[in-house]
Design a protein around this motif. Structure first.
Motif, mmCIF file in Angstrom:
data_model
loop_
_atom_site.group_PDB
_atom_site.id
_atom_site.type_symbol
_atom_site.label_atom_id
_atom_site.label_comp_id
_atom_site.label_asym_id
_atom_site.label_seq_id
_atom_site.Cartn_x
_atom_site.Cartn_y
_atom_site.Cartn_z
ATOM 1 N N ILE A 79 0.797 -1.226 0.000
ATOM 2 C CA ILE A 79 0.000 0.000 0.000
ATOM 3 C C ILE A 79 0.829 1.275 0.000
ATOM 4 O O ILE A 79 0.289 2.356 0.013
ATOM 5 N N ASN A 80 2.142 1.155 0.025
ATOM 6 C CA ASN A 80 2.957 2.357 -0.122
ATOM 7 C C ASN A 80 4.102 2.057 -1.081
ATOM 8 O O ASN A 80 4.178 0.981 -1.653
ATOM 9 N N ASP A 81 4.963 3.002 -1.277
ATOM 10 C CA ASP A 81 6.023 2.848 -2.270
ATOM 11 C C ASP A 81 7.291 2.209 -1.724
ATOM 12 O O ASP A 81 8.325 2.246 -2.384
ATOM 13 N N VAL A 82 7.231 1.632 -0.536
ATOM 14 C CA VAL A 82 8.402 0.968 0.025
ATOM 15 C C VAL A 82 8.661 -0.301 -0.772
ATOM 16 O O VAL A 82 7.784 -1.144 -0.939
ATOM 17 N N GLN A 83 9.865 -0.458 -1.295
ATOM 18 C CA GLN A 83 10.211 -1.591 -2.153
ATOM 19 C C GLN A 83 10.944 -2.655 -1.347
ATOM 20 O O GLN A 83 12.119 -2.897 -1.537
ATOM 21 N N GLY A 84 10.225 -3.314 -0.438
ATOM 22 C CA GLY A 84 10.849 -4.324 0.397
ATOM 23 C C GLY A 84 10.806 -5.724 -0.186
ATOM 24 O O GLY A 84 11.643 -6.557 0.119
ATOM 25 N N LEU A 85 9.828 -5.992 -1.033
ATOM 26 C CA LEU A 85 9.677 -7.324 -1.601
ATOM 27 C C LEU A 85 10.687 -7.522 -2.725
ATOM 28 O O LEU A 85 10.873 -6.645 -3.579
ATOM 29 N N GLN A 86 11.337 -8.678 -2.705
ATOM 30 C CA GLN A 86 12.270 -9.036 -3.765
ATOM 31 C C GLN A 86 11.940 -10.439 -4.257
ATOM 32 O O GLN A 86 11.349 -11.232 -3.549
ATOM 33 N N MET A 87 12.340 -10.714 -5.497
ATOM 34 C CA MET A 87 12.184 -12.048 -6.048
ATOM 35 C C MET A 87 13.480 -12.423 -6.744
ATOM 36 O O MET A 87 14.259 -11.561 -7.150
ATOM 37 N N LYS A 88 13.709 -13.713 -6.842
ATOM 38 C CA LYS A 88 14.935 -14.191 -7.471
ATOM 39 C C LYS A 88 14.692 -14.362 -8.964
ATOM 40 O O LYS A 88 13.776 -15.053 -9.387
ATOM 41 N N GLU A 89 15.554 -13.722 -9.748
ATOM 42 C CA GLU A 89 15.456 -13.797 -11.195
ATOM 43 C C GLU A 89 16.865 -13.960 -11.750
ATOM 44 O O GLU A 89 17.734 -13.121 -11.495
ATOM 45 N N ASN A 90 17.079 -15.058 -12.470
ATOM 46 C CA ASN A 90 18.408 -15.342 -13.025
ATOM 47 C C ASN A 90 19.495 -15.303 -11.950
ATOM 48 O O ASN A 90 20.538 -14.667 -12.107
ATOM 49 N N GLU A 91 19.210 -15.942 -10.834
ATOM 50 C CA GLU A 91 20.158 -16.064 -9.715
ATOM 51 C C GLU A 91 20.477 -14.740 -9.020
ATOM 52 O O GLU A 91 21.408 -14.662 -8.230
ATOM 53 N N ALA A 92 19.718 -13.687 -9.293
ATOM 54 C CA ALA A 92 19.931 -12.402 -8.623
ATOM 55 C C ALA A 92 18.617 -11.956 -7.984
ATOM 56 O O ALA A 92 17.528 -12.234 -8.500
#
Length: 122
Positions: A79-92
């Motif tokens: 619900i806000n612009d905090v970019q805490g979520l990450q996902m693994k893509e091409n080992e990064a």
């Protein structure tokens, strides 16, 4: 309406959304929707509310360690612009940008395992 009633109504709607998503996954895999519903309809549902305020020095913040979701689905509303979520893509690890008025749906480990088992049975 108090907070308890609001959260109960929200929870009911999220369960309905989760079942619709699971049925679409089953359809895409050529499975019968009853097979998915049997697995998940009466399953555990939980809700967690977190608030992550914007941080002036995000590089200094230690968040959760890398993990996968062990459950069927995770439905996330940022619900806000905090970019805490990450996902693994091409080992990064890459940040997931919040989209206004959108849910992020993560397919969990148990669903991946169950789908692999069902695909092998066909």
């Amino acid at each position: 309406m108090d907070i308890r009633e609001s959260l109960q109504e929200y929870s009911i709607e999220l369960k309905s959304l989760a079942l619709k998503i699971l049925n679409l996954i089953a359809e895409g895999l050529g499975m019968k929707h009853e097979e998915i519903e049997v697995l998940f309809e009466e399953g555990l549902q939980s809700m967690r509310l977190n608030y992550y305020p914007p941080c002036p020095q995000p590089e200094l913040v230690t968040g959760l360690c890398h993990h996968s979701d062990p459950i069927g689905l995770t439905i996330l509303l940022q619900i806000n612009d905090v970019q805490g979520l990450q996902m693994k893509e091409n080992e990064a690890w890459v940040r997931v940008l919040p989209l206004p008025n959108a849910f992020i749906v993560n397919v969990g480990d148990i669903l991946e395992v169950q789908i692999c088992i069902n695909i092998r049975l066909y």
